[in-house]
Design a protein around this motif. Structure first.
Motif, PDB file in Angstrom:
ATOM      1  N   LEU A 159       4.724  -2.072  -4.372  1.00  0.00           N
ATOM      2  CA  LEU A 159       5.032  -3.290  -3.632  1.00  0.00           C
ATOM      3  C   LEU A 159       3.519  -3.483  -3.730  1.00  0.00           C
ATOM      4  CD1 LEU A 159       6.969  -1.466  -0.734  1.00  0.00           C
ATOM      5  CD2 LEU A 159       7.475  -3.559  -1.684  1.00  0.00           C
ATOM      6  N   GLY A 160       2.464  -3.234  -3.769  1.00  0.00           N
ATOM      7  CA  GLY A 160       1.000  -2.918  -3.427  1.00  0.00           C
ATOM      8  C   GLY A 160       1.014  -4.430  -3.945  1.00  0.00           C
ATOM      9  N   LEU A 161       0.953  -4.046  -6.108  1.00  0.00           N
ATOM     10  CA  LEU A 161       1.103  -4.919  -7.453  1.00  0.00           C
ATOM     11  C   LEU A 161       1.849  -6.123  -6.826  1.00  0.00           C
ATOM     12  CD1 LEU A 161       0.960  -2.578 -10.093  1.00  0.00           C
ATOM     13  CD2 LEU A 161      -1.269  -4.138  -8.673  1.00  0.00           C
ATOM     14  N   MET A 162       2.954  -5.895  -5.838  1.00  0.00           N
ATOM     15  CA  MET A 162       3.626  -7.945  -5.842  1.00  0.00           C
ATOM     16  C   MET A 162       2.531  -8.253  -5.230  1.00  0.00           C
ATOM     17  SD  MET A 162       6.212  -7.626  -7.807  1.00  0.00           S
ATOM     18  CE  MET A 162       7.470  -9.000  -6.735  1.00  0.00           C
ATOM     19  N   VAL A 163       1.825  -8.124  -4.401  1.00  0.00           N
ATOM     20  CA  VAL A 163       0.775  -9.345  -3.127  1.00  0.00           C
ATOM     21  C   VAL A 163       0.209 -10.018  -4.551  1.00  0.00           C
ATOM     22  CG1 VAL A 163      -1.052  -9.608  -1.684  1.00  0.00           C
ATOM     23  CG2 VAL A 163       1.117  -7.335  -1.874  1.00  0.00           C
ATOM     24  N   LEU A 164      -0.141  -9.031  -5.706  1.00  0.00           N
ATOM     25  CA  LEU A 164      -1.048 -10.001  -6.624  1.00  0.00           C
ATOM     26  C   LEU A 164      -0.211 -11.389  -6.768  1.00  0.00           C
ATOM     27  CD1 LEU A 164      -2.309  -7.140  -9.035  1.00  0.00           C
ATOM     28  CD2 LEU A 164      -3.570  -8.758  -7.236  1.00  0.00           C
ATOM     29  N   ARG A 165       1.606 -11.471  -7.392  1.00  0.00           N
ATOM     30  CA  ARG A 165       1.505 -13.077  -7.366  1.00  0.00           C
ATOM     31  C   ARG A 165       1.804 -14.164  -6.374  1.00  0.00           C
ATOM     32  NH1 ARG A 165       6.445 -13.114  -5.325  1.00  0.00           N
ATOM     33  NH2 ARG A 165       7.370 -14.683  -6.859  1.00  0.00           N
ATOM     34  N   LEU A 166       1.410 -13.510  -5.170  1.00  0.00           N
ATOM     35  CA  LEU A 166       1.415 -14.258  -4.020  1.00  0.00           C
ATOM     36  C   LEU A 166       0.116 -15.610  -4.306  1.00  0.00           C
ATOM     37  CD1 LEU A 166       2.812 -12.036  -1.241  1.00  0.00           C
ATOM     38  CD2 LEU A 166       4.148 -13.842  -2.564  1.00  0.00           C
ATOM     39  N   SER A 167       0.239 -16.921  -3.415  1.00  0.00           N
ATOM     40  CA  SER A 167      -0.923 -17.396  -3.561  1.00  0.00           C
ATOM     41  C   SER A 167      -0.558 -17.757  -2.037  1.00  0.00           C
ATOM     42  CB  SER A 167      -0.367 -18.907  -4.053  1.00  0.00           C
ATOM     43  OG  SER A 167      -0.365 -18.986  -5.533  1.00  0.00           O
ATOM     44  N   CYS A 179      -5.113  -4.317   7.230  1.00  0.00           N
ATOM     45  CA  CYS A 179      -3.622  -4.728   6.812  1.00  0.00           C
ATOM     46  C   CYS A 179      -2.776  -4.032   6.486  1.00  0.00           C
ATOM     47  CB  CYS A 179      -4.963  -4.830   5.457  1.00  0.00           C
ATOM     48  SG  CYS A 179      -6.072  -6.048   4.974  1.00  0.00           S
ATOM     49  N   GLU A 180      -1.639  -4.777   6.640  1.00  0.00           N
ATOM     50  CA  GLU A 180      -0.023  -4.156   6.842  1.00  0.00           C
ATOM     51  C   GLU A 180       0.357  -5.681   6.435  1.00  0.00           C
ATOM     52  OE1 GLU A 180       4.171  -4.177   7.925  1.00  0.00           O
ATOM     53  OE2 GLU A 180       2.484  -5.578   8.660  1.00  0.00           O
ATOM     54  N   LEU A 181       1.432  -4.994   4.990  1.00  0.00           N
ATOM     55  CA  LEU A 181       2.272  -5.819   4.079  1.00  0.00           C
ATOM     56  C   LEU A 181       2.905  -6.549   4.228  1.00  0.00           C
ATOM     57  CD1 LEU A 181       3.290  -5.964   1.333  1.00  0.00           C
ATOM     58  CD2 LEU A 181       4.634  -4.265   1.024  1.00  0.00           C
ATOM     59  N   ALA A 182       3.673  -6.358   5.460  1.00  0.00           N
ATOM     60  CA  ALA A 182       4.232  -7.602   6.280  1.00  0.00           C
ATOM     61  C   ALA A 182       3.431  -8.505   6.375  1.00  0.00           C
ATOM     62  CB  ALA A 182       5.824  -7.144   6.566  1.00  0.00           C
ATOM     63  N   GLN A 183       2.902  -8.491   7.060  1.00  0.00           N
ATOM     64  CA  GLN A 183       1.726  -9.717   7.590  1.00  0.00           C
ATOM     65  C   GLN A 183       1.292  -9.982   6.976  1.00  0.00           C
ATOM     66  OE1 GLN A 183       1.135  -9.873  11.346  1.00  0.00           O
ATOM     67  NE2 GLN A 183       2.771  -8.593  12.271  1.00  0.00           N
ATOM     68  N   LEU A 193      10.612 -14.246  -1.755  1.00  0.00           N
ATOM     69  CA  LEU A 193      11.696 -13.833  -1.413  1.00  0.00           C
ATOM     70  C   LEU A 193      11.438 -12.720  -2.107  1.00  0.00           C
ATOM     71  CD1 LEU A 193      14.424 -13.546  -1.259  1.00  0.00           C
ATOM     72  CD2 LEU A 193      15.137 -15.060  -2.633  1.00  0.00           C
ATOM     73  N   VAL A 194      11.146 -12.321  -3.534  1.00  0.00           N
ATOM     74  CA  VAL A 194      11.381 -10.514  -4.067  1.00  0.00           C
ATOM     75  C   VAL A 194      10.655 -10.034  -3.192  1.00  0.00           C
ATOM     76  CG1 VAL A 194      10.130 -10.584  -6.525  1.00  0.00           C
ATOM     77  CG2 VAL A 194      11.359 -12.164  -6.340  1.00  0.00           C
ATOM     78  N   ASN A 195       9.145 -10.476  -3.035  1.00  0.00           N
ATOM     79  CA  ASN A 195       8.250  -9.665  -1.970  1.00  0.00           C
ATOM     80  C   ASN A 195       9.107  -8.266  -0.641  1.00  0.00           C
ATOM     81  OD1 ASN A 195       6.508 -11.763  -3.424  1.00  0.00           O
ATOM     82  ND2 ASN A 195       5.474  -9.764  -2.452  1.00  0.00           N
ATOM     83  N   TYR A 196      10.100  -9.150  -0.239  1.00  0.00           N
ATOM     84  CA  TYR A 196      10.471  -9.395   0.768  1.00  0.00           C
ATOM     85  C   TYR A 196      11.811  -8.369   0.376  1.00  0.00           C
ATOM     86  CZ  TYR A 196       7.969 -11.803   4.191  1.00  0.00           C
ATOM     87  OH  TYR A 196       7.547 -11.965   5.680  1.00  0.00           O
TER      88      TYR A 196
END
Length: 312
Positions: A159-167, A179-183, A193-196
């Protein structure tokens, strides 16, 4: 709104609990007190379990791991919050934010798994008392703890590494004190979409399965207790489960409270206080619950306290 690649985002801004400067000293004192109580209370549980031979049983081995996990979770959140309040600086680096997300997910997931394992331990102890030592030996305890840790590591890492793909957009303000993941995902300008989907799957696996296991365990325990003819036996069985049930209710009850609060309020302060109740209060109260509602732990603590008084 113009978006920036995640490599260009050097920091996020934690909005904290309130913008009122006059309340900052009070909030700083509150967080400091909570942290000290959490550390001292859980350290006392760990030291008591590790030094008292009568408490070297599966139930208390799991409890000491839970206490260590509570210390780690509080340490992941509170020190950075205190630094930001003291320095009047709301920033946290991109790397620091991602690291905090991963560790919070790890320790919350591990706590959920441990609570399920502890429910299973009580199920075996009450429903299969004659085979308890054979089923719940030290090797089994170690394997259950290791399995819980591996599951938590894999899920939090993914879940943490998937944040790396975001802009992220130019607005990088997080309406919390950590720092909370959903926020953080809400701040992304790219497709989330993939993150959710991963968040929903992780929630089902890391919360749904443990909760189902806890419900099953206590359903079987209740059935066994009702079949007992001895009132003393019923009281003993219930007393050994009381502390764990209280901790479970506190952990999942506050999490449910955060979900409801975030759904019905837009106030940053209310949301922040809801997260305080969810991420910090259970870790602070767990040692008191096990100390006051558990006879063996109460006796062991009193014994150590008397020894300390004699040395003084």
């Amino acid at each position: 709104m113009k978006s920036k690649n995640q490599t260009d985002v050097s920091e996020f801004f934690l909005m904290g609990i309130t913008d009122d400067i006059t309340l900052k000293p009070l909030i700083f004192s509150m967080f400091t007190s909570m942290y000290l109580i959490t550390i001292l209370g859980n350290l006392l549980i760990i030291l008591t379990v590790s030094t008292d031979p009568h408490l070297r049983t599966p139930m208390y081995i799991f409890l000491s791991n839970l206490s260590f996990n509570d210390i780690c979770l509080s340490t992941t959140i509170i020190p950075k919050t205190l630094v930001n309040i003291h320095a009047h600086d709301q920033s946290i680096t991109y790397t620091g934010c991602l690291t905090q997300i991963c560790f919070i997910l790890l320790f919350c997931s591990f706590e959920s798994c441990l609570l399920s394992v502890m429910a299973y331990d009580r199920y075996v102890a009450i429903c299969y008392p004659l085979n308890y030592t054979m089923i719940m030996n030290l090797q089994t305890c170690g394997l259950l703890i290791l399995l819980s840790l591996i599951i938590s590591l894999v899920s939090s890492g993914l879940l943490g590494l998937m944040v790396l793909r975001l802009s992220f957009c130019t607005n990088v303000e997080i309406p919390l004190f950590f720092c909370e993941l959903a926020q953080v995902i809400k701040l992304a300008c790219s497709d989330t979409l993939v993150n959710y989907i991963l968040i929903y799957l992780a929630t089902i696996i890391l919360n749904g399965i443990p909760i189902s296991g806890i419900i099953f365990s206590y359903t079987q325990i209740a059935s066994s207790v009702l079949r007992m003819s001895s009132v003393k036996g019923k009281y003993k069985a219930i007393s050994t489960c009381g502390s764990h049930l209280s901790v479970v209710s506190l952990f999942y009850g506050t999490a449910l409270g955060v979900y409801i609060s975030s759904s019905f309020t837009t106030s940053v302060t209310n949301t922040a206080f809801a997260y305080v109740m969810c991420t910090l209060v259970p870790q602070m109260l767990n040692p008191f619950i096990y100390s006051l509602r558990n006879r063996d732990m109460e006796v062991a603590l009193r014994k150590h306290f008397n020894k300390a008084m004699c040395l003084l």
